[in-house]
Design a protein around this motif. Structure first.
Motif, mmCIF file in Angstrom:
data_model
loop_
_atom_site.group_PDB
_atom_site.id
_atom_site.type_symbol
_atom_site.label_atom_id
_atom_site.label_comp_id
_atom_site.label_asym_id
_atom_site.label_seq_id
_atom_site.Cartn_x
_atom_site.Cartn_y
_atom_site.Cartn_z
ATOM 1 N N MET A 58 0.829 -1.198 0.000
ATOM 2 C CA MET A 58 0.000 0.000 0.000
ATOM 3 C C MET A 58 0.867 1.252 0.000
ATOM 4 S SD MET A 58 -2.787 -1.382 2.755
ATOM 5 C CE MET A 58 -3.342 0.218 3.303
ATOM 6 N N LEU A 116 -5.616 -3.101 -3.977
ATOM 7 C CA LEU A 116 -6.245 -4.328 -4.467
ATOM 8 C C LEU A 116 -7.726 -4.317 -4.111
ATOM 9 C CD1 LEU A 116 -6.292 -7.272 -5.562
ATOM 10 C CD2 LEU A 116 -5.693 -8.007 -3.261
ATOM 11 N N PRO A 131 -10.450 -6.688 -3.864
ATOM 12 C CA PRO A 131 -10.472 -8.156 -3.887
ATOM 13 C C PRO A 131 -11.752 -8.719 -4.493
ATOM 14 C CG PRO A 131 -10.845 -7.352 -1.675
ATOM 15 C CD PRO A 131 -10.625 -6.146 -2.513
ATOM 16 N N LEU A 191 -10.671 3.028 6.215
ATOM 17 C CA LEU A 191 -9.813 2.120 6.999
ATOM 18 C C LEU A 191 -8.356 2.062 6.519
ATOM 19 C CD1 LEU A 191 -9.496 0.074 9.280
ATOM 20 C CD2 LEU A 191 -10.205 -1.705 7.683
ATOM 21 N N PRO A 192 -8.099 1.894 5.215
ATOM 22 C CA PRO A 192 -6.696 1.778 4.815
ATOM 23 C C PRO A 192 -5.918 3.080 5.030
ATOM 24 C CG PRO A 192 -8.161 1.094 3.036
ATOM 25 C CD PRO A 192 -8.996 1.760 4.076
ATOM 26 N N GLY A 235 -13.335 -7.695 1.080
ATOM 27 C CA GLY A 235 -13.404 -6.294 0.683
ATOM 28 C C GLY A 235 -13.991 -5.388 1.744
ATOM 29 N N LEU A 236 -14.995 -5.891 2.457
ATOM 30 C CA LEU A 236 -15.735 -5.005 3.344
ATOM 31 C C LEU A 236 -15.890 -5.607 4.727
ATOM 32 C CD1 LEU A 236 -18.607 -3.908 0.956
ATOM 33 C CD2 LEU A 236 -16.659 -2.540 1.679
ATOM 34 N N LYS A 285 -12.852 2.981 -1.326
ATOM 35 C CA LYS A 285 -11.869 2.700 -0.295
ATOM 36 C C LYS A 285 -10.464 2.664 -0.882
ATOM 37 C CE LYS A 285 -10.885 -1.545 2.338
ATOM 38 N NZ LYS A 285 -11.552 -2.722 2.924
ATOM 39 N N TRP A 286 -10.356 2.047 -2.061
ATOM 40 C CA TRP A 286 -9.011 1.880 -2.604
ATOM 41 C C TRP A 286 -8.578 3.019 -3.505
ATOM 42 C CZ3 TRP A 286 -5.804 -0.728 -0.061
ATOM 43 C CH2 TRP A 286 -6.269 -1.788 0.726
#
Ligand SMILES: Nc1ncnc2c1ncn2[C@@H]1O[C@H](COP(=O)(O)OP(=O)(O)OP(=O)(O)O)[C@@H](O)[C@H]1O
Ligand SMILES: Nc1ncnc2c1ncn2[C@@H]1O[C@H](COP(=O)(O)OP(=O)(O)OP(=O)(O)O)[C@@H](O)[C@H]1O
Ligand SMILES: [Mg+2]
Ligand SMILES: [Mg+2]
Lengths: 334, 325, 503, 339
Positions: free
Chosen positions: C331, C337, C339, C359-360, C346-347, C413-414
């Motif tokens: 990251m 990623l 997923p 979160l990330p 993913g969640l 998120k990503w």
């Protein structure tokens, strides 16, 4: 830093004696709130003790209260002491689960004007006003050895099944027993082991079992605790050791009746536990009424039990223990 | 769509966390109004002292349970810490070094739990039942059945003492500071976010860059450390170091945490709720005792509260769903 | 070949089933005849497994009926379906890991001996006979734990066979099997069929469909498209019916000139899942990783990201070498990623949308190490709005969202991590057509901004519509690389299924 | 006890590996008995063996019930409290009607426990609440009820009919009734779990709840059933407790839950369900009881006992995991025939 030796002697803070003189002629106050806090509820011996207390409180027209934890822990007792302080009791009659752990709270109670009488198991001298002793330590120790010696026929192995290793009263009796056993007339009696059943029925049961397995030549088990003697008797009465091993010690006649009748137990001793609670109520009431302060030599009347004198360190001795045998056991019901 | 929204709104209203705080406040008010001397400042002091160990241990326990694990060994860690404290004191060690040693010991005991759970991947329930027996046993090995009592008055007085002329106990400072620390960590730091993530789904958390093993390990260390501290405070409060100190406390702590709305499956819960749970149980106990209600009643109240606390949200949800369809 | 006698054994009558906002199956009807194998085909998410689960009694249809011998039956649970003589092989194996293989097969139907006790010898015997019939060597006494996916699938097949059912439903039973086993399975299936059972067979491999089945029902987006005799349709026609829409409008691919290499994978291996995988992805490029289910694509990308271990090989991101097993480092290097398994990977279904989106990045969003919520909320709102996510509040549980919106949350998120390399695994599985187009538009524009995109997808149209280059995997190896102009349904499918790609 | 095994047609070496854990307990037991006997030969006397077996009987009955629940991936922490309630119930009953035949007393005790089990099971099933929380709650509630009822009273041996107390001590062919009863419970439960469909379904549920539902197993009904069995056996253990100890108060059985869970875990029943046997659980109970006795006889400081028990639990679950990992690795190698 602060170590044990550097603080030695500092901790015995002077007891906060409630100033004021004893007035032996002061009348007993009515309506005194007297609360009993035994080691734990649901213990038959304790029930008999506080039962005596209830009678006495009734006689002096006081308010009787019984509180206590279900586990014999000092921490729960502390919570109850705090509650009793809040409820502004006049007297707390307590059997301490740990002589020191209850001290700060008891002193707080005394600061609030509550009289603290200990029974059964004393708290540290600095945090109570009087202690009701069942019998003199010396007297109990001697009579335990005497019974053991008679049952063993003067010689052989004996073992002790006590409560917990830090139980104050048990330990002082055991100490006397050991001095007695060291005397020449008891030279043939050999104390092989002191086991601890923690005043827990099953644990005592298992410990009795272990004693008999470990010492095949054991002649007598002396158990100076009502829980221990009952558990040991129950085990022996149903085992192949019945008739070969004698049990004695301190027990309640009602609990022991069956084993006396079936021959497992020849004799055992005890004071009347109801009298302890009874005496404690009168001592507390006398103190609360100003008749006595707890100093050595003061005298007070304890209803049907007659007059008592306060001994050294605020100790009040109930009297000599009674021996129970098949011949007399049916005269007692407690 | 709108049905869904009302459900969400209703769920928020039924949020146990809010409910438990409200319930606690109500109980406090009712008790103060109806029970003589419940509201006195002295009684407040007693209440705080009684709550001290449960409140402390419940803090890390909350985080551990939020990650979906459990630590049943806390009370035994408390006992061992207390026993070692008594042993070292008897061995004439200075109390100033005994206390940090006991905290360190707690952390090590927690680390042992953590290693079993994270490295060996064993179920935490089984591991901590094992260490529950082991640590308690070691406490008895260290101190036997005796009690050590003569701790220096300066220390014991501090624990039982109050702030200035008030009747606010000194130890309340410890509880408040630690509660704030744990609350902030759980609710306002990346670590806290990770704690919830691991509890809500360990795999998804891993996919988001969280290292669940490490996190859990350190939470067990924290749990051990705080239990060690609770052991020290317990010993000083009662001025009595004993191997059986705090026996059975683990169930009370778990009960308080679950009552506080933390899900035993992890991922859900909040620290204010847990504090409310601790206070609710403690003040109920105190009030009932002052009203001469027996200990027995308290057992029943505790158990019923516990079951209701998990049952109520489930039942509410299923009733709502039934009404929708 | 037996001809059906005109009366269907089992009929599906206008059944519908929705999960929240997703209409998985809508008014689907078809018949299964005794002595006939019936194929059910459709894209991922077309609703095939949902039909299977309705036949199995796992789901109850929202409307419509299921008829057995012309009589409507109510399947309240799997036990009812079993009792009605319907045996099901689920897409995901459902074994009891702690029990022996023989017991797994016999559960609920164990042969009984004296006093109704289980006759273990007979049970093991039965299992052994089934395995002989299937021509595989699995020890019936061993526990199911640790069986390979293929063996698990075989045990599932044995389980269905042992039921002596009149209707056998198989949801992608061959996905994990090699050719030999597939042949054995077909031999057994044919003999069942010849004994009069009705078979329903689901597969993504058309050669299997044509080899085994007499009739085929095609589904698309939960609807029934057609039911034909296989002799009447060609594979091309089936594919067209399955895909059934104008791809041009769906896949708004922008033309981009690729930049420098952003992701470079060399000799990546993890026994036995994938072997010696090497490829590059350049900035601005969309590279698709195609292949059959189970060909190892997800494992490759998970290994690149570091959530899965790897045995050997190197991964470089913009010149930085990633150490294995550290998603954190990946990251930090700019890899994201998305997923394949949204629910598991993913969640966090029980947490709020806000928490999921941020979160990330919780560390980078914190100030002096603290998160007060405001920045997270703002950031989450910004990203969910950019992706046109529909939700009530940011504090709602993500599990309450529709599938498509959940997928957008994962993407948000990503994407919010501002990746240089975006890996998406089945980015559009289970989401509706409109959302699909939005996701594709987004991927295109990201690539246009210079992000390197690696896309794993089982949907051929998506692969063909979106990719600059197509890498095809088969059984853990990279078997073909096709340029956008060379990539056709045929070339990709042929590479994925076995024959080398036509040049 | 380990001799009771499946008459499998052919046993691969793998099965032997899988049996290792129960074998381990037997070996540990043998070593313990041998060492103790060498230091004190009377440890193997008839009386001593009888005492150990009597002690085991109660714990084993509880452990069997617990094993049934744990196998389904649940847990029952209320057993100690249920034992207390049942013991006090039958004690009171016998005080009032001393002529009741023992069999009636056993049935009453088991029925009291079964009712508690129904409550636990229904809460878990219908409330959709984790078993740990439910049974932690009923642990408090049931104990509280017993205290309410019993207050400070204690039932002493002299208040119980001698017929009942004899039942606690009398023997048939040298084997105490209590032990026979425990063996009966063990064998019946063991056979049902091993050889009946219902039993196998319990394992299936614990092994994979989802798969169990898909396989058409009535998961809800079986869950309640498992709790009823555990409750009834805890109730039965209460009767045995009363007969054996003769003294019953409201605190009877306090703290037993952890011992029971320990016995089950040491006996190799996996906490996450699906594997382990009641034979193992009973062996665990026997081992724990024997440890207690032999430490008393060996004159090892009694304080070590609990620590040793704790260490043993950790050892048992650790070994369990290692065996599982090794077996899984072995199976992977053997099973990979997909080229
Ligand atoms: N339990 C569920 N809850 C919510 N949505 C579901 C559920 N099961 C399936 N769906 C949705 O229903 C739709 C149809 O799914 P289904 O599994 O039937 O597809 P499929 O045709 O079997 O696809 P595949 O080829 O990938 O197996 C998908 O959009 C899926 O996300
Ligand atoms: N946990 C596991 N143990 C053993 N084999 C596994 C495991 N997970 C996956 N496999 C195998 O690894 C191979 C690759 O699986 P993977 O999920 O990567 O496939 P995929 O190409 O991504 O397919 P999908 O379309 O399902 O995403 C398959 O043969 C699968 O059976
Ligand atoms: Mg499917
Ligand atoms: Mg995949």
């Amino acid at each position: 830093g602060t170590t044990k030796s550097s603080t030695e002697g500092q901790n015995t803070a002077a007891p906060e004696t409630s100033a004021g003189k004893a007035d032996p002629n002061a009348p007993l106050k009515e309506g005194l709130k007297i609360a009993y806090l035994p080691k734990q509820l649901n213990n038959p011996y304790t029930d008999v003790e506080v039962g005596g207390g209830k009678v006495a409180v009734g006689e002096i027209k006081g308010e009787y209260k019984l509180v206590g934890p279900n586990d014999a822990s000092a921490s729960s007792q502390v919570s109850y002491i705090n509650t009793l302080i809040q409820q502004q009791q006049n007297v707390i009659v307590v059997a301490a689960n740990d002589p020191n752990a209850v001290c700060p709270s008891l002193n707080q109670a005394r600061k609030a004007g509550i009289k603290v009488v200990t029974f059964d198991s004393d708290a540290s001298k600095t945090c109570r006003d009087a202690f009701i002793n069942q019998a003199t330590t010396q007297g109990i120790g001697e009579s335990l050895v005497k019974m053991a010696s008679e049952l063993a026929g003067g010689s052989g192995e004996i073992a002790i099944l006590s409560a917990t290793p830090n139980a104050t009263n048990q330990n002082s009796w055991i100490k006397v027993m050991q001095t007695e056993l060291a005397k020449p007339e008891n030279a043939k009696l050999k104390l092989v082991k002191i086991a601890y059943g923690n005043d827990d029925d099953q644990k005592s049961f298992t410990e009795a079992q272990g004693l008999l397995q470990s010492y095949p030549n054991l002649k007598v088990i002396v158990s100076p605790t009502t829980v221990g003697i009952a558990a040991a008797s129950r085990y022996v009465s149903a085992s192949s050791y019945k008739g070969k091993v004698a049990i004695t010690g301190l027990g309640l006649p009602n609990q022991m009746r069956q084993y006396v009748k079936d021959g497992t137990v020849k004799k055992f001793a005890l004071w009347n536990p109801a009298d302890i609670g009874y005496l404690a109520a009168y001592a507390g009431a006398a103190m609360s009424s100003g008749q006595i302060t707890g100093a050595q030599g003061e005298k007070f009347k304890a209803g049907k039990l007659g007059e008592y004198t306060i001994g050294a360190d605020g100790e009040i001795v109930l009297g000599p223990p009674t021996e129970f045998t098949a011949a007399n056991i049916d005269q007692f019901n407690f | 769509m709108s049905a869904e929204l009302t459900e969400v709104r209703a769920a928020r209203f039924l949020n146990w966390n809010v409910a438990i705080i409200a319930l606690t406040v109500i109980v406090l008010i009712v008790a103060a109004a109806t029970v003589d001397s419940f509201g006195t400042s002295q009684n407040f002091g007693f209440l705080v002292l009684d709550l001290l160990p449960i409140a402390l241990v419940a803090l890390p326990m909350t985080l551990v349970i939020v990650t979906g694990e459990i630590d049943l060994s806390v009370a035994s860690t408390l006992g061992l810490s207390s026993a070692v404290m008594g042993y070292l004191w008897n061995a004439n060690q200075p109390i100033e070094s005994i206390i940090p040693l006991c905290l360190l010991l707690g952390a090590v005991l927690g680390a042992v739990n953590g290693l079993f759970v994270t490295v060996l991947g064993l179920p935490s329930l089984a591991v901590t039942i094992g260490t529950l027996a082991l640590y308690r046993g070691l406490a008895f090995v260290v101190l036997g059945d005796s009690a050590v009592a003569d701790f220096p008055a300066v220390y014991t007085d501090w624990v039982t003492g109050t702030i200035g002329g008030t009747s606010i106990p000194d130890v309340l400072i410890i509880i408040v500071v630690l509660a704030v620390v744990f609350g902030v960590v759980l609710h306002a730091t990346p670590i806290g976010r990770a704690v919830f993530a691991v509890g809500a789904g360990e795999q998804a958390a891993r996919f988001a860059g969280v290292r669940p093993g490490r996190l859990k390990f350190w939470l067990y260390v924290a749990s051990g450390l705080i239990s060690g501290l609770a052991g020290v405070l317990w010993t000083l409060r009662y001025s009595s170091a004993r191997a059986d100190n705090g026996a059975g406390l683990e169930l009370a702590v778990v009960a308080a945490v679950l009552l506080g709305g933390v899900s035993i499956f992890g991922g859900k819960g909040a620290l204010p709720g847990v504090i409310a749970g601790v206070v609710l149980l403690g003040s109920l106990q105190n009030a009932l005792r002052l009203s001469d209600v027996s200990n027995e009643a308290l057992n029943v109240v505790t158990g019923v509260l516990l079951i209701v606390s998990v049952l109520a949200p489930n039942l509410a949800r299923s009733v709502l769903q039934r009404r929708r369809t | 070949m037996t001809m059906p006698d005109g009366r269907p054994l089992l009929s599906v009558r206008e059944v519908s089933k929705s999960f929240g906002a997703v209409a998985a199956v809508r008014d689907v009807s078809f018949d299964l005849y005794g002595g006939e194998a019936h194929a059910l085909v459709g894209e991922n998410g077309a609703g095939k497994s949902t039909i299977v689960k309705m036949l199995a009694g796992v789901h109850r249809p929202d409307s419509g009926t299921i008829e057995l011998d012309g009589i409507a039956i109510d399947l309240g649970g799997p036990a009812d379906a079993k009792a009605a003589g319907i045996a099901v092989i689920y897409q995901e194996p459902t074994l009891f890991p702690d029990l022996s293989v023989a017991e797994n097969i016999a559960m609920g139907r164990q042969p009984l001996g004296r006093f109704k006790t289980i006759d273990r010898a007979a049970m093991v015997q039965q299992a052994a006979q089934l395995f002989v019939r299937l021509g595989v060597s699995i020890d019936p006494n061993r526990p199911a734990r640790g069986l390979s996916i293929a063996d698990q699938q075989l045990v599932e097949i044995a389980k269905a066979l042992s039921a002596d059912a009149r209707v056998v439903v198989m949801d992608e039973p061959t996905a994990a099997l090699s050719g030999v086993e597939v042949e054995r399975l077909f031999a057994v299936a044919r003999s069942l069929r010849d004994d009069g059972a009705a078979l329903m067979f689901i597969s993504h491999r058309f050669e299997e469909v044509t080899a085994l089945c007499e009739r085929v029902t095609i589904m698309r987006d939960g609807r029934h498209v057609s039911t034909d005799l296989l002799t009447d349709v060609t594979v091309d026609e089936m594919v067209r019916k399955m895909v059934g829409r104008d791809l041009g409008a769906l896949f708004p691919k922008q033309d981009v000139t690729p930049g420098a290499v952003a992701l470079s994978v060399r000799g990546l291996s993890r026994d036995p899942v994938f072997l010696d995988v090497s490829f590059d992805v350049r900035a601005g490029e969309i590279v698709a990783l195609a292949g059959l289910v189970g060909s190892g694509r997800s494992e490759v990308v998970q290994s690149i990201f570091g959530v899965d271990p790897r045995d050997s090989g190197t991964v470089e991101v913009v010149g930085r070498t990633l150490k294995p097993g550290s998603p954190k480092q990946a990251m930090a290097a700019g890899v994201a990623l998305v997923p394949e398994d949204r629910r598991q990977q993913g969640l966090l279904m029980e947490l709020s949308i806000e928490r999921n989106v941020t979160l990330p990045r919780s560390r980078s969003l914190s100030q002096l190490g603290f998160l007060t919520g405001g920045r997270e909320r703002r950031s989450a709102r910004e990203w969910t709005q950019r992706l046109k996510t529909k939700y009530g509040r940011l504090s709602d549980e993500v599990g309450t969202l529709s599938g498509g919106n959940q997928q957008k949350v994962v993407l948000a998120k990503w994407l919010a991590t501002d990746p240089k390399v975006l890996i998406v695994d089945e980015p559009t599985r289970g989401i509706d057509v409109g959302t699909k187009a939005e996701v594709h538009r987004l991927m295109s524009s990201l690539a246009a901004e210079g992000v390197a995109v690696l896309m794993v997808s089982s949907e051929l149209p998506e692969v063909l519509g979106m990719a600059d280059r197509v890498l095809v995997m088969r059984e853990g190896r990279l078997v073909a690389e096709l340029s956008r102009s060379d990539a056709t349904e045929e070339s990709v499918m042929f590479a994925a299924t076995g024959q080398e790609a036509r040049v | 006890m380990t001799a009771v095994d499946l008459p499998a047609p052919r046993r691969s070496s793998l099965d032997v590996v899988l049996k290792v854990r129960e074998l381990g307990i037997v070996i540990a037991l043998a070593v313990l008995v041998a060492v103790t006997t060498i230091s004190n030969p009377r440890f193997l006397s008839g009386q001593s063996i009888r005492d150990i077996l009597l002690g085991t009987a109660i714990l084993a009955v509880l452990a069997v019930g617990q094993a049934v629940v744990v196998i389904t991936r649940n847990i029952d922490l209320s057993v100690g409290s249920v034992l207390g309630l049942s013991a006090f119930t039958v004690g009171t009953l016998l005080q009032n009607s001393p002529r009741l035949p023992v069999i009636v007393v056993l049935v009453v005790g088991a029925a009291v426990g079964a009712v508690c089990g129904v409550v636990n099971g229904a809460l878990v099933r219908f409330g959709n609440v984790p078993a740990l929380v439910v049974t932690l709650g009923t642990l408090y509630v049931v104990r509280g009820i017993t205290y309410f009822w019993a207050g400070g009273s204690q039932i002493n041996a002299d208040e119980l009919p001698s017929g009942f107390l004899d039942f606690g001590n009398a023997t048939v062919l040298g084997i105490p009734y209590l032990v026979l009863l425990a063996i009966l419970v063990l064998v019946v439960t063991g056979v049902v779990l091993r050889n009946y469909r219902t039993g196998r379904e319990l394992y299936a549920m614990g092994s994979s709840p989802q798969a169990a539902r898909l396989a058409g197993i009535p998961v809800g009904r079986r869950t309640i059933g498992a709790f009823v069995v555990s409750g009834a056996l805890a109730g039965l253990a209460g009767v045995l407790f009363a007969a054996r100890f003769g003294t019953i108060d409201a605190a009877a059985g306090t703290g037993y839950e952890l011992n029971v869970v320990a016995a089950v875990v040491v006996g190799g029943v996996a906490v996450f369900g699906g594997s382990g046997t009641v034979w193992g659980a009973a062996l665990g109970a026997l081992l724990l009881t024997t440890i207690a006795s032999s430490l008393a006889v060996l004159e090892i400081n009694q304080f070590w006992q609990q620590a040793i028990v704790g260490g043993l639990i950790l050892l048992a679950i650790g070994a369990d995991r290692l065996v599982a990992v090794r077996v899984a690795a072995g199976l992977k190698k053997r099973g990979s025939h997909v080229s």
